[in-house]
Motif scaffolding. Structure first.
Motif, PDB file in Angstrom:
ATOM      1  N   LYS A 224       0.943  -1.297  -0.019  1.00 17.37           N
ATOM      2  CA  LYS A 224      -0.134  -0.064  -0.032  1.00 17.37           C
ATOM      3  C   LYS A 224       0.987   1.056  -0.082  1.00 17.37           C
ATOM      4  CE  LYS A 224      -3.865  -0.381   1.194  1.00 17.37           C
ATOM      5  NZ  LYS A 224      -5.164  -0.235   0.866  1.00 17.37           N
ATOM      6  N   GLN A 225       0.627   2.319  -0.817  1.00 18.18           N
ATOM      7  CA  GLN A 225       1.271   3.465  -0.647  1.00 18.18           C
ATOM      8  C   GLN A 225       0.578   4.454  -0.020  1.00 18.18           C
ATOM      9  OE1 GLN A 225       0.815   6.032  -4.224  1.00 18.18           O
ATOM     10  NE2 GLN A 225       3.073   6.650  -4.129  1.00 18.18           N
ATOM     11  N   ILE A 226       1.622   4.901   1.100  1.00 20.10           N
ATOM     12  CA  ILE A 226       1.252   6.035   2.175  1.00 20.10           C
ATOM     13  C   ILE A 226       2.125   7.193   2.239  1.00 20.10           C
ATOM     14  CG2 ILE A 226       0.023   4.103   3.633  1.00 20.10           C
ATOM     15  CD1 ILE A 226       2.490   4.465   5.230  1.00 20.10           C
ATOM     16  N   GLY A 227       1.426   8.179   2.876  1.00 26.24           N
ATOM     17  CA  GLY A 227       2.351   9.314   3.283  1.00 26.24           C
ATOM     18  C   GLY A 227       2.245   9.375   4.569  1.00 26.24           C
TER      19      GLY A 227
ATOM     20  N   GLY B  17      -3.362   6.380  -3.260  1.00 19.46           N
ATOM     21  CA  GLY B  17      -3.710   5.585  -4.130  1.00 19.46           C
ATOM     22  C   GLY B  17      -5.400   5.661  -4.647  1.00 19.46           C
ATOM     23  N   GLY B  18      -5.741   4.657  -5.449  1.00 15.17           N
ATOM     24  CA  GLY B  18      -7.112   4.606  -6.133  1.00 15.17           C
ATOM     25  C   GLY B  18      -7.933   4.171  -5.059  1.00 15.17           C
ATOM     26  N   ALA B  19      -9.240   3.948  -5.383  1.00 16.68           N
ATOM     27  CA  ALA B  19     -10.305   3.551  -4.364  1.00 16.68           C
ATOM     28  C   ALA B  19     -10.130   2.176  -3.829  1.00 16.68           C
ATOM     29  CB  ALA B  19     -11.570   3.373  -5.209  1.00 16.68           C
ATOM     30  N   GLY B  20      -9.109   1.373  -4.244  1.00 12.69           N
ATOM     31  CA  GLY B  20      -9.005   0.271  -3.676  1.00 12.69           C
ATOM     32  C   GLY B  20      -7.975   0.457  -2.591  1.00 12.69           C
ATOM     33  N   ALA B  21      -7.276   1.638  -2.519  1.00 11.98           N
ATOM     34  CA  ALA B  21      -6.210   1.729  -1.325  1.00 11.98           C
ATOM     35  C   ALA B  21      -6.956   2.656  -0.081  1.00 11.98           C
ATOM     36  CB  ALA B  21      -5.302   2.653  -1.851  1.00 11.98           C
ATOM     37  N   GLY B  22      -8.181   2.631  -0.047  1.00 15.18           N
ATOM     38  CA  GLY B  22      -8.878   3.479   0.896  1.00 15.18           C
ATOM     39  C   GLY B  22      -9.159   5.097   0.558  1.00 15.18           C
ATOM     40  N   ALA B  23      -9.852   5.018  -0.345  1.00 14.13           N
ATOM     41  CA  ALA B  23     -10.103   6.579  -1.032  1.00 14.13           C
ATOM     42  C   ALA B  23     -10.715   7.305  -0.053  1.00 14.13           C
ATOM     43  CB  ALA B  23     -10.994   6.316  -2.337  1.00 14.13           C
ATOM     44  N   GLY B  24     -10.099   8.505  -0.078  1.00 15.85           N
ATOM     45  CA  GLY B  24     -10.490   9.556   0.919  1.00 15.85           C
ATOM     46  C   GLY B  24     -10.236   9.283   2.526  1.00 15.85           C
ATOM     47  N   GLY B  25      -9.391   8.308   2.743  1.00 18.96           N
ATOM     48  CA  GLY B  25      -8.927   7.831   3.953  1.00 18.96           C
ATOM     49  C   GLY B  25      -7.688   8.589   4.519  1.00 18.96           C
TER      50      GLY B  25
END
Length: 162
Positions: free
Chosen positions: A72-75, A107-115
């Motif tokens: 998962k890509q995170i900041g 990331g996209g919707a699969g990566a927790g969109a808006g999260g």
């Protein structure tokens, strides 16, 4: 002059985040982040990964841990801390870790969109949350037509010198 200790990283998780608790009940979420740096070697570009250990304390770590899965890509927004210890053989060791203040899922919707997980309007919050504009996204302080800052209007002169 005051010292500054601030780091912002964007990368991918090396493995799933681990959640544990102290004896006093404080949640500790630990994970590792891989960040690729590209450099040219001869005629080709090569990736050189750097790996950073990150620690996130408290409720924020509890809430986001299940979303922090390998790849998962995170900041991450936080600060650096140097841990020092001595081995049983008497050798001094040290390691630099990132203490996260806020973590943002990317990331996209699969990566927790808006999260975003920023409590209190931090790194993971939206612009409208920070501005308190009620979700309109409009700037505060008279930015509309007839406002005194001139940015809310399309009435720009055509003779801009650049």
């Amino acid at each position: 002059m005051a010292d500054i200790n601030h780091v912002v990283l964007v990368g991918r998780l090396v493995r799933d985040a681990q959640l544990k608790y102290t004896g006093g009940g404080l949640a500790i979420c630990e994970f590792s982040l891989a960040i690729n740096n590209r450099r040219k070697q001869g005629d080709q570009w090569v990736d050189e990964p750097s790996f950073f250990d990150v620690t996130l304390f408290g409720r924020q770590g509890e809430a986001i841990q299940r979303y922090l899965t390998q790849g998962k890509q995170i900041g991450v927004d936080g600060q650096l801390r140097q841990d020092r210890w001595q081995t049983p053989e008497g050798q001094n060791r040290s390691k630099v870790v990132v203490i996260a203040n806020n973590v943002m899922l990317l990331g996209g919707a699969g990566a927790g969109a808006g999260g975003g997980s920023g409590e209190g309007g931090g790194f993971g919050s939206s612009r409208s949350d920070r501005e308190g504009s009620g979700g309109s996204g409009a700037p505060r302080g008279g930015g509309g037509p007839g406002g005194d800052d001139g940015f809310g209007s399309d009435d720009f002169p055509d003779n801009i010198p650049f």
